[in-house]
Scaffold this active site. Structure first.
Site, mmCIF file in Angstrom:
data_model
loop_
_atom_site.group_PDB
_atom_site.id
_atom_site.type_symbol
_atom_site.label_atom_id
_atom_site.label_comp_id
_atom_site.label_asym_id
_atom_site.label_seq_id
_atom_site.Cartn_x
_atom_site.Cartn_y
_atom_site.Cartn_z
ATOM 1 N N GLY A 1 -18.064 -5.101 11.927
ATOM 2 C CA GLY A 1 -16.728 -5.331 11.382
ATOM 3 C C GLY A 1 -15.699 -4.839 12.382
ATOM 4 O O GLY A 1 -15.079 -5.592 13.129
ATOM 5 N N CYS B 1 6.468 9.358 -0.213
ATOM 6 C CA CYS B 1 6.613 10.743 -0.659
ATOM 7 C C CYS B 1 5.277 11.458 -0.691
ATOM 8 O O CYS B 1 4.735 11.774 -1.752
ATOM 9 C CB CYS B 1 7.253 10.761 -2.042
ATOM 10 S SG CYS B 1 8.773 9.822 -2.070
ATOM 11 N N GLU B 2 4.695 11.660 0.467
ATOM 12 C CA GLU B 2 3.440 12.401 0.618
ATOM 13 C C GLU B 2 3.483 13.035 2.002
ATOM 14 O O GLU B 2 3.841 12.365 2.975
ATOM 15 C CB GLU B 2 2.223 11.454 0.625
ATOM 16 C CG GLU B 2 2.006 10.655 -0.623
ATOM 17 C CD GLU B 2 1.032 11.328 -1.589
ATOM 18 O OE1 GLU B 2 0.391 12.326 -1.202
ATOM 19 O OE2 GLU B 2 0.948 10.837 -2.712
ATOM 20 N N ARG C 1 -5.444 4.924 7.594
ATOM 21 C CA ARG C 1 -6.509 5.576 8.361
ATOM 22 C C ARG C 1 -6.154 7.001 8.826
ATOM 23 O O ARG C 1 -6.982 7.897 8.713
ATOM 24 C CB ARG C 1 -6.948 4.707 9.550
ATOM 25 C CG ARG C 1 -7.553 3.369 9.116
ATOM 26 C CD ARG C 1 -8.260 2.647 10.246
ATOM 27 N NE ARG C 1 -9.479 3.329 10.615
ATOM 28 C CZ ARG C 1 -9.627 4.120 11.656
ATOM 29 N NH1 ARG C 1 -8.641 4.293 12.499
ATOM 30 N NH2 ARG C 1 -10.757 4.727 11.881
ATOM 31 N N TYR D 1 -9.807 -2.246 9.077
ATOM 32 C CA TYR D 1 -9.527 -1.255 8.040
ATOM 33 C C TYR D 1 -8.047 -0.886 8.044
ATOM 34 O O TYR D 1 -7.672 0.266 7.852
ATOM 35 C CB TYR D 1 -10.433 -0.016 8.202
ATOM 36 C CG TYR D 1 -11.899 -0.405 8.236
ATOM 37 C CD1 TYR D 1 -12.525 -0.816 7.062
ATOM 38 C CD2 TYR D 1 -12.618 -0.440 9.422
ATOM 39 C CE1 TYR D 1 -13.852 -1.228 7.078
ATOM 40 C CE2 TYR D 1 -13.949 -0.852 9.445
ATOM 41 C CZ TYR D 1 -14.558 -1.238 8.268
ATOM 42 O OH TYR D 1 -15.862 -1.654 8.287
ATOM 43 N N GLU E 1 -24.123 -6.735 11.390
ATOM 44 C CA GLU E 1 -22.976 -6.824 10.479
ATOM 45 C C GLU E 1 -21.761 -6.099 11.058
ATOM 46 O O GLU E 1 -21.210 -5.194 10.432
ATOM 47 C CB GLU E 1 -23.339 -6.191 9.127
ATOM 48 C CG GLU E 1 -24.557 -6.782 8.448
ATOM 49 C CD GLU E 1 -25.049 -5.922 7.269
ATOM 50 O OE1 GLU E 1 -24.554 -4.795 7.087
ATOM 51 O OE2 GLU E 1 -25.937 -6.388 6.550
HETATM 52 C C1 LIG Z 1 -18.837 -1.272 6.397
HETATM 53 C C2 LIG Z 1 -20.124 -1.950 6.594
HETATM 54 C C3 LIG Z 1 -20.345 -2.701 7.761
HETATM 55 C C4 LIG Z 1 -19.350 -2.795 8.881
HETATM 56 O O1 LIG Z 1 -19.216 -1.601 9.550
HETATM 57 P P1 LIG Z 1 -18.319 -1.527 10.903
HETATM 58 O O2 LIG Z 1 -18.343 -0.097 11.247
HETATM 59 O O3 LIG Z 1 -16.975 -2.017 10.546
HETATM 60 O O4 LIG Z 1 -18.983 -2.380 11.914
HETATM 61 C C5 LIG Z 1 -21.540 -3.373 7.871
HETATM 62 N N1 LIG Z 1 -22.477 -3.320 6.899
HETATM 63 C C6 LIG Z 1 -22.300 -2.596 5.763
HETATM 64 C C7 LIG Z 1 -23.359 -2.579 4.740
HETATM 65 C C8 LIG Z 1 -21.124 -1.891 5.587
HETATM 66 O O5 LIG Z 1 -20.954 -1.161 4.479
#
Ligand SMILES: *Cc1c(COP(=O)(O)O)cnc(C)c1O
Length: 418
Positions: free
Chosen positions: A278, A347-348, A315, A376, A276
């Site tokens: 991202g 304003c932070e 971030r 992100y 998974e």
């Molecule tokens: C956030 C998340 C991801 C992705 O994480 P990355 O660091 O962006 O690769 C995958 N699986 C779950 C369950 C997540 O919460």
């Protein structure tokens, strides 16, 4: 620190074959600019690294949920990891295949579960017994069977920022791996439930794959025990989390090495590996393009005030994250650097992109690019200070798609009443 897709040509920063000065003039700033080919290359790196092993790369939508990004990945054969009905809606709108969607998250609502079942997603990554019972009831009422995996908490310490480390027993995520077997046995007896997977996700921005391998050993053991007990386990989901190089000198976690280490452990088991990722797919494919509004000195300090702010990219404020910042017009080699705080207009005091950073001197109107902003970034943006959100541009060669229009003042008050 930006990917190969961002490079200087005759002193001007380009994204692929599009120059960022022209993009800023045509579309305004702040603007997120994504390289379509950088996204594709990162996804292909996953695909080729795991070629020959039964696997599916499910892009974690929360990292960047723009429809054009999702459609790009869907066309390359990506599955998707979602954490809400809204993300499923986006995946479907972008042409993603529901049968390749896994649904993660510690608190799914009944309405979200029903929606996902009706759309025929691949499986649910479950994080509590209550959730599994709820899915069972809803599946029965819809006359369906829900494929589930239990997200186990392998009690592995992923060395990363505490806000994005998730794999320790003390974190809210998952079910303690020590209790997982008993939960699986109870789940297997519930109507409408097919316990077909084991999953984990230990954290994000992991630069060392050691903890990921440690976790994979634990979930492989569990999968073997469950299979020995007669459960139909077919999926092994190791989550996302591979880190990227935000700082000079940092080294991104290597997908290929991960694949090399996992391959001998998985070959011949008849399990489908799910990942998974991202951040590692989209981070380096995006920049945040901003214009310098002014510079000012307070005491000893030089401030560069830009038109992007923490509402556009949170971030640095949220995770103390480091982002390299490049001038869009390359500075001449003989100009001495200055040390400045690069800040937004919000304003932070937390509204900064960099503090005490050495940069080439800038003037009002100059353009800056914040690197590694594709993950992100926009997804965490807000309208704080009633600032319309930035536009998102997807560059493919010299072609530019406005993947999301800049918000207008009217957009800001839509839906409100008094
Ligand atoms: C956030 C998340 C991801 C992705 O994480 P990355 O660091 O962006 O690769 C995958 N699986 C779950 C369950 C997540 O919460």
């Amino acid at each position: 620190m930006c990917s190969d897709s961002f490079h200087y040509r005759n002193g001007t920063l380009f994204c692929e074959d599009a120059d960022l000065v022209s993009l800023a003039e045509a579309h305004g700033t702040p603007a997120y600019v994504y390289s379509k080919n950088a996204i594709a290359r990162r996804f292909e790196a996953y695909k080729s690294s795991f070629a020959g092993l039964p696997h599916r790369i499910c892009f974690a939508v929360k990292a960047n949920s723009n429809l054009a990004v999702l459609a790009t990945l869907a066309r390359l054969g990506a599955g998707f990891d979602i954490v809400s009905a809204g993300e499923l809606h986006r995946v479907l709108a972008a042409g993603g295949d529901p049968a390749s969607v896994v649904f993660s998250g510690v608190g799914k609502t009944a309405a979200e579960i029903r929606f996902a079942l009706q759309k025929g997603i691949r499986s649910f990554n479950c994080e509590s017994e209550y959730e599994i019972e709820t899915i069972s009831q809803i599946a029965v009422s819809l006359n369906r069977t829900a494929s589930i995996a239990i997200r186990v908490n392998p009690d592995v310490n992923a060395v990363t920022h505490p806000y994005i480390s998730t794999g320790l027993r003390e974190h809210k995520f998952g079910i303690d791996i020590a209790h997982a077997e008993a939960v699986y046995r109870r789940a297997a007896k519930l109507p409408g439930i097919a316990p077909e997977g084991v999953s984990c996700h230990i954290g994000s921005q992991l630069l060392d794959i050691g903890p990921l391998l440690e976790a994979s050993e634990k979930v492989l053991d569990l999968a073997a025990r469950l299979r020995a007990a007669g459960l139909p386990i077919r999926d092994l989901d190791l989550g996302g989390g591979l880190g990227v190089a935000y700082r000079p000198g940092e080294r991104a976690a290597c997908v290929q090495t991960l694949a090399e280490r996992l391959r001998p452990r998985l070959e011949g088991l008849g399990l489908t590996l799910l990942l998974e990722p991202g951040r590692s797919i989209v981070a380096e494919a995006g920049i945040l393009l901003m214009r310098v509004l002014l510079t000012k000195r307070n005491g000893q300090k030089l401030f560069v005030v830009v038109d992007g702010a923490m509402n556009d990219l949170i971030r640095p404020a949220l995770y103390q994250a480091h982002h390299e910042i490049l001038p869009v017009r390359e500075a001449a080699a003989n100009v001495p650097a200055v040390t400045a705080d690069i800040v937004g207009p919000v304003c932070e005091t937390g509204d900064f992109f960099a503090r005490g950073r050495e940069i080439a001197p800038v003037e009002p109107g100059d353009l800056l690019a914040i690197c590694m902003a594709g993950a992100y970034g926009f997804v965490l943006s807000s309208n704080y200070n009633s600032r319309p959100r930035a536009c998102e541009l997807l560059v493919d060669g010299a072609e530019v798609l406005v993947a999301r229009k800049r918000e207008t003042l009217e957009d800001l008050i839509r839906g409100e009443a008094f």
